[in-house]
Scaffold this motif. Structure first.
Motif, PDB file in Angstrom:
ATOM      1  N   ASP A 102       0.831  -1.211   0.000  1.00  0.00           N
ATOM      2  CA  ASP A 102       0.000   0.000   0.000  1.00  0.00           C
ATOM      3  C   ASP A 102       0.862   1.256   0.000  1.00  0.00           C
ATOM      4  O   ASP A 102       0.405   2.322  -0.419  1.00  0.00           O
ATOM      5  CB  ASP A 102      -0.915   0.009   1.227  1.00  0.00           C
ATOM      6  N   GLN A 174       0.624  -7.109  -5.354  1.00  0.00           N
ATOM      7  CA  GLN A 174      -0.222  -7.367  -4.199  1.00  0.00           C
ATOM      8  C   GLN A 174      -1.258  -8.430  -4.553  1.00  0.00           C
ATOM      9  O   GLN A 174      -1.812  -8.445  -5.653  1.00  0.00           O
ATOM     10  CB  GLN A 174      -0.929  -6.084  -3.750  1.00  0.00           C
ATOM     11  N   ARG A 175      -1.507  -9.300  -3.601  1.00  0.00           N
ATOM     12  CA  ARG A 175      -2.475 -10.376  -3.825  1.00  0.00           C
ATOM     13  C   ARG A 175      -3.874  -9.788  -3.999  1.00  0.00           C
ATOM     14  O   ARG A 175      -4.276  -8.898  -3.251  1.00  0.00           O
ATOM     15  CB  ARG A 175      -2.444 -11.337  -2.628  1.00  0.00           C
ATOM     16  N   GLU A 177      -7.761  -9.116  -3.732  1.00  0.00           N
ATOM     17  CA  GLU A 177      -8.752  -9.348  -2.686  1.00  0.00           C
ATOM     18  C   GLU A 177      -9.708 -10.455  -3.120  1.00  0.00           C
ATOM     19  O   GLU A 177     -10.034 -10.585  -4.301  1.00  0.00           O
ATOM     20  CB  GLU A 177      -9.526  -8.059  -2.405  1.00  0.00           C
ATOM     21  N   GLY A 178     -10.150 -11.245  -2.148  1.00  0.00           N
ATOM     22  CA  GLY A 178     -11.093 -12.317  -2.431  1.00  0.00           C
ATOM     23  C   GLY A 178     -10.462 -13.582  -2.953  1.00  0.00           C
ATOM     24  O   GLY A 178     -11.168 -14.498  -3.373  1.00  0.00           O
ATOM     25  N   GLU A 180      -8.458 -15.559  -1.148  1.00  0.00           N
ATOM     26  CA  GLU A 180      -8.105 -16.455  -0.046  1.00  0.00           C
ATOM     27  C   GLU A 180      -8.651 -17.850  -0.321  1.00  0.00           C
ATOM     28  O   GLU A 180      -9.780 -18.022  -0.756  1.00  0.00           O
ATOM     29  CB  GLU A 180      -8.669 -15.928   1.276  1.00  0.00           C
TER      30      GLU A 180
END
Length: 202
Positions: A102, A174-175, A177-178, A180
């Protein structure tokens, strides 16, 4: 499309034009003169089609996203961690992996020529080798990234890394979101070549 008599003696794929046609003609001439072994040429082409390229880098990124210990190793010794996954070879001997967060967005360039990590990204795209990209991304990285569709927030620093013959860089995006619980294969499908150069978010 008009052809002279020389062209009429050769059957060419209609999609082969310009530089591609010239490369094919040179290859045929070198084979005919015995300067190049066709089997060797086929092996080289197969290597770049199946053994190297962005899918290798995507597998490295996916493992880093799903394995904290591997990620720590990758960021501390990129060469060793990448080699451990079996991705080695010319232009990939000395690797450093930099992580997008970030706070910072990383982007890679080679200002002198086109140094590029072939084992994990394949051959460099044309724009990466262009004088415009090499000169401008250092001076005005936010503007160049915007042309790729990447808007970097004001609070996020842009760090430009200059690849050389001694060291090449790979961006760890960056990985998303969602993601996982996704398998490494599914995670790798999110990753793009540009994301590992830094001209895309993933």
């Amino acid at each position: 499309m008009p052809h002279d008599n020389h062209d009429q003696d050769h059957d060419h794929d209609p999609l082969e034009q310009g530089a591609a046609l010239r490369v094919r003609a040179l290859e045929e001439l070198m084979v005919a003169k015995g300067l190049v072994d066709p089997a060797t040429m086929d092996a080289i082409v197969e290597y770049y089609e199946t053994e190297t390229g962005p899918r290798n880098g995507a597998m490295v990124v996916a493992r880093a996203w799903s394995d904290p210990e591997f990620k720590e190793w990758l960021l501390s010794d990129g060469s060793a961690a990448i080699a451990f996954m079996g991705f080695t070879g010319f232009q990939g001997e000395h690797m450093r992996v930099v992580e997008n967060t970030d706070a910072v967005h990383n982007v890679v360039v080679c200002t002198l020529c086109s140094c590029y990590p072939w084992p994990v990204l394949g051959l460099p795209p044309t724009w990466y080798k262009s004088l415009a990209y090499r000169a401008r991304v250092v001076r005005e990285p936010r503007a160049v990234l915007a042309e790729f569709g990447v808007t970097v927030p004001e609070g996020q620093r842009v760090q430009v890394w200059d690849s050389t013959a001694e060291i090449r860089y790979l961006v760890l995006p960056q990985r998303p979101e969602g993601s996982e619980g996704e398998t490494p294969e599914a995670l790798a499908a999110h990753v793009t070549r540009n994301g590992m150069i830094g001209t895309a978010l993933i």
